[in-house]
Design a protein around this motif. Structure first.
Motif, mmCIF file in Angstrom:
data_model
loop_
_atom_site.group_PDB
_atom_site.id
_atom_site.type_symbol
_atom_site.label_atom_id
_atom_site.label_comp_id
_atom_site.label_asym_id
_atom_site.label_seq_id
_atom_site.Cartn_x
_atom_site.Cartn_y
_atom_site.Cartn_z
ATOM 1 N N UNK A 67 61.692 76.026 49.453
ATOM 2 C CA UNK A 67 63.051 76.334 49.007
ATOM 3 C C UNK A 67 63.095 77.710 48.344
ATOM 4 N N UNK A 68 62.122 77.999 47.476
ATOM 5 C CA UNK A 68 62.082 79.303 46.799
ATOM 6 C C UNK A 68 61.867 80.439 47.795
ATOM 7 N N UNK A 69 61.009 80.210 48.777
ATOM 8 C CA UNK A 69 60.751 81.239 49.771
ATOM 9 C C UNK A 69 61.987 81.489 50.627
ATOM 10 N N UNK A 70 62.702 80.440 50.996
ATOM 11 C CA UNK A 70 63.936 80.597 51.768
ATOM 12 C C UNK A 70 64.988 81.360 50.967
ATOM 13 N N UNK A 71 65.079 81.073 49.672
ATOM 14 C CA UNK A 71 66.025 81.798 48.827
ATOM 15 C C UNK A 71 65.645 83.272 48.737
#
Length: 76
Positions: A67-71
């Motif tokens: 999720x953090x990488x996608x953000x």
């Protein structure tokens, strides 16, 4: 002359962004495969396995990292 340099600089920045996105999309694919594998393990062996809770916790951590990488990718 300066307009051409600005355009060339913009192109090189765009290329760097595209390369970074491609690399990180590959990382996301690996994370998705790992999550799928952990799901299969959890379903197959259930709570009877001594590693069930560890697998579940690891899955949650990977989901959070994904999720953090996608953000981060969306902010590029």
């Amino acid at each position: 002359m300066s307009d051409r340099l600005i355009e060339e600089n913009d192109i090189s920045i765009d290329e760097v962004k595209e390369q970074a996105i491609a690399k990180h999309m590959s990382d996301i694919q690996v994370m998705e495969k790992c999550i799928f594998g952990l799901d299969q393990f959890i379903i197959r062996f259930g709570r009877e396995s001594n590693a069930h809770d560890l697998a579940f916790d690891l899955k949650l951590q990977i989901l959070q990292n994904k999720k953090h990488l996608e953000e981060w990718i969306n902010t590029i």
